[in-house]
Scaffold this active site. Structure first.
Site, PDB file in Angstrom:
ATOM      1  N   HIS A   1      40.773  -5.473  21.811  1.00  0.00           N
ATOM      2  CA  HIS A   1      40.271  -6.831  21.625  1.00  0.00           C
ATOM      3  C   HIS A   1      40.394  -7.601  22.933  1.00  0.00           C
ATOM      4  CE1 HIS A   1      39.607  -6.207  17.478  1.00  0.00           C
ATOM      5  NE2 HIS A   1      40.877  -6.201  17.100  1.00  0.00           N
TER       6      HIS A   1
ATOM      7  N   CYS B   1      35.059  -7.048  23.818  1.00  0.00           N
ATOM      8  CA  CYS B   1      34.121  -8.147  23.605  1.00  0.00           C
ATOM      9  C   CYS B   1      34.332  -9.236  24.648  1.00  0.00           C
ATOM     10  CB  CYS B   1      34.305  -8.732  22.209  1.00  0.00           C
ATOM     11  SG  CYS B   1      33.770  -7.616  20.912  1.00  0.00           S
TER      12      CYS B   1
END
Length: 742
Positions: free
Chosen positions: A393, A442
């Site tokens: 993440h 991301c």
């Protein structure tokens, strides 16, 4: 009763001669003894060594048995093991000779200790021994007998005229059988302390430290030397401590470590004690920083590269180092699947390109900080250092990228994460030759974080490459294929990684390939940022630096690859269990147990692991499985190739949290004709395997928001097999996470 733990070398000449008479034959002789002793790997003799023994018969007084016993003695074979081999041979006469001899072995139980004493005082040396009745003692000063010194204790007056030898040794004998103690060095020092002046009595004052250890600052590759000297009666003993934990084997007044790495930095103190008293030295700090090498580098700002022994225009690297971090099992966010497969695959490719690969899975913030800090210490001028790959993440705010550790809270900000741009700043300070960042995460905006980090301006070095798995304000995806999962970025990257292309050209080809995937078109596209001015490629050869330059870095890297040695455990019932180890990554290890020998009357038995350290938080579903596949690791087909069959397998994760790996091997077996199982246990300590050897658990407390790196934290990075990761990223909106698995 004699001491069967003594080495074979403690046997007297008469006993060895008698054993040679009994075993120098072709039947139940020395060859059979060599065969049985070789059941344990370290005592196994090669064909050349056996031939050397057999040729002893050609010498006038040569003996094959004596030659074999010498080989076993050099490998620290004990009398107990020798007796077991003779018993399995059925050679009762040789067993009686050995048993009788052990009863007469003289063993030193208390050795004289070297001491530093104050001038004008008396010092006591002690030597105690066990053995047959009538032991006699004789002390020597150098090579001269000390008149009248025939008792276990020798008292020395340091006020005697100077010039006499300072080395003492004690001989213990019974008739013609004798042994010597080890040498003890008595050093007389002047002390300005009034308490150490003439008249000081150690037996009254207990212990007194005359020389305290001193703090020091070293560079990697230097020699660490600390000293603590004390006087006392009985003689003082020493135990060194690092960060208030005992250092294994450090039980002398001087503590020395050659070719230090950051694993040795910390606070040191010495515990001085004897039978009646104890005292602690002062605690001193040992700081170990990077060595800034000034020779052997190849690239630096303004340096066009080295052109030796290669094609025209060929550029060389001093070294190649890659840090690969993959976070999968988040505590408060969506769990990811791709990291383990991609980390292993891409790390293996980097190893083919001669990279030193640092691969770690599932790190909290403190561990990520320590991993990055120690990774930076491996870098110096000319190193292709910047290959830092992260999968997990992440997010991007105001042009800065942040890597999210597995312990980040649900509403995380930059305070809970590591800033990639700060890592780049640190790398530039090391004058590296090439800095590559591959971020498989991301890049959505984090609405919970409105802080604009003050990173500062980067240097203009023309050697920086950023490869983003996706565009700004977009997400990265992974492909699910049953239980296996791969990141899209890595799926295409590994096709081109071994190509001899400029790194930017290579990434352009990856981007073109990713654009052909229909399911991600319009969702994910590789973004490349670079100011690279030279044709620098991952395939560029390494020009070896001088030994002094590379030794510390190589030692640091190699430490985290050390697996415990396979061993055999022998239980009282006669069962022998093999304990073996394999590595998935630097912080994930496989332990397997296998029964290799059992008496005929035992019909069923198995060895299981229990009492595994709690800090590892081991999933019991991943222990004592009959097949590698049952452990749930997709890499089982890879590491199980080197494991024997018919084992029980256990998967141990999170070794970076470990201080020491100790566990119990529980043997359960059943005798023929019985229904109930019998149980035996052995406690096993394998020390600190892989990354645990580098003290990564000594992480510093969380750093303030403006500093996601923690350069002063004591600890070390870990290394293992290669590892890259690719994951779907969660939506950072307040509504909660969403899945982006294709």
């Amino acid at each position: 009763m004699g001491d069967w733990s003594m080495p074979i070398g403690s046997l007297g000449e008469e006993v060895v001669a008698r054993l040679c008479e009994l075993l120098d034959n072709a039947g139940r002789g020395w060859r059979k003894l060599a065969e049985l002793a070789g059941a344990e790997k370290r005592f196994r003799c090669s064909a050349e060594e056996l031939e050397m023994c057999s040729l002893k018969v050609l010498e006038p007084s040569g003996s094959p048995t004596q030659c074999l016993l010498q080989l076993l003695a050099e490998r620290d074979c004990t009398l107990r093991y020798l007796l077991g081999c003779l018993e399995r041979m059925g050679h009762e006469q040789a067993c009686r000779v050995l048993s009788s001899a052990v009863q007469d072995v003289i063993r030193i139980t208390v050795q004289p200790e070297s001491q530093v004493v104050a001038e004008g005082t008396q010092v006591s040396l002690t030597c105690c021994a066990t053995g047959p009745p009538g032991l006699a003692y004789q002390w020597f000063c150098g090579r001269q007998e000390v008149p009248g010194a025939t008792s276990p204790e020798l008292v020395i007056d340091t006020a005697t005229p100077a010039g006499q030898p300072e080395w003492y040794i004690c001989r213990v004998n019974c008739g013609a059988t004798f042994t010597f103690s080890r040498w003890a060095h008595v050093k007389v020092e002047k002390s300005s302390s009034p308490s150490s002046a003439s008249g000081y009595c150690p037996s009254m004052a207990g212990l007194q430290i005359l020389r305290q250890p001193r703090p020091c600052r070293l560079a990697e590759g230097d020699t660490l030397a600390l000293e603590c000297r004390a006087i006392g009666n009985p003689p003082p003993q020493y135990q060194w401590f690092r960060n208030r934990r005992p250092v294994e084997g450090a039980q002398a007044p001087q503590f020395q470590v050659k070719l230090v790495t950051t694993a040795e930095r910390g606070s040191y103190s010495c515990h001085v004690f004897n039978l009646f008293h104890e005292v602690w030295s002062q605690e001193v700090d040992v700081e170990i920083g990077p060595r800034l090498f000034t020779s052997g580098g190849s690239w630096q700002e303004g340096d066009g590269g080295s052109l030796e022994h290669g094609s025209p225009g060929q550029l060389y690297a001093t070294d190649k180092v890659a840090l690969l971090i993959g976070n999968m099992h988040y505590l408060h966010h969506k769990q990811l699947q791709a990291p383990i497969m991609d980390v292993h695959a891409l790390g293996a490719l980097l190893c083919q390109l001669d990279f030193k690969v640092v691969s770690l899975l599932d790190l909290c913030k403190a561990e990520m900080q320590m991993a990055v800090d120690e990774f930076l210490l491996l870098l110096d001028k000319g190193v292709y250092a910047g290959l830092l790959y992260y999968a997990g993440h992440g997010y991007e705010n105001f042009g800065n990228s942040f890597m999210v550790p597995i312990d980040a809270p649900s509403a995380y900000t930059s305070e809970h994460c590591l800033c990639v741009q700060r890592v780049l700043q640190e790398m530039q300070q090391r004058r590296t030759g090439l800095n590559i960042f591959l971020l498989d995460m991301c890049r959505k905006r984090n609405l919970n974080d409105d802080i604009i980090p003050q990173v500062g301006a980067l240097e203009v070095t023309a050697n920086i490459v950023f490869g983003y798995a996706t565009c700004a304000d977009a997400e990265a995806y992974e492909l699910s294929q049953g239980e296996l999962s791969n990141g899209i970025f890595v799926t295409f990257l590994k096709r081109w990684l071994l190509e001899d292309e400029k790194i930017t050209v290579l990434l352009d080809k990856v981007a073109e390939d990713m654009g052909t995937l229909e399911i991600t078109r319009g969702r994910q596209a590789l973004e490349l940022r670079s100011n690279l001015s030279e044709r620098r490629a991952l395939t560029d050869p390494i020009r070896p630096p001088g030994q002094d330059e590379s030794s510390a870095r190589n030692l640091q890297w190699a430490k985290a690859h050390v697996l415990p040695e396979s061993r055999h455990l022998r239980f009282d019932c006669g069962v022998t269990v093999q304990l073996g180890f394999a590595a998935e990554f630097s912080n994930i290890m496989i332990i397997y147990t296998r029964v290799v020998a059992a008496p005929k009357e035992i019909t069923k038995c198995e060895a299981r692991l229990t009492d595994i350290p709690e800090e590892l938080d081991v999933d019991l579903k991943c222990t004592n499985k009959e097949s590698p596949e049952e452990l749930g690791s997709p890499l089982a087909p890879v590491w199980s190739l080197g494991c024997p069959s018919c084992c029980l397998y256990s998967r141990i994760c999170g070794l970076q949290k470990l201080r020491e790996l100790a566990f119990t091997v529980c043997l359960q077996y059943r005798y023929q004709g019985m229904d109930d199982f019998v149980e035996e246990q052995q406690r096993v300590n394998v020390g600190r395997p892989l990354i645990a050897k580098l003290n990564l658990q000594w992480a510093a407390p969380p750093s303030p928001a403006h500093s996601p790196l923690c350069p002063s934290a004591p600890g070390s990075w870990g290394v293992g097999e290669s590892s890259w990761v690719n994951t779907p990223e969660e939506n950072l909106s307040p509504e909660g996470p969403s899945s982006h698995t294709l």
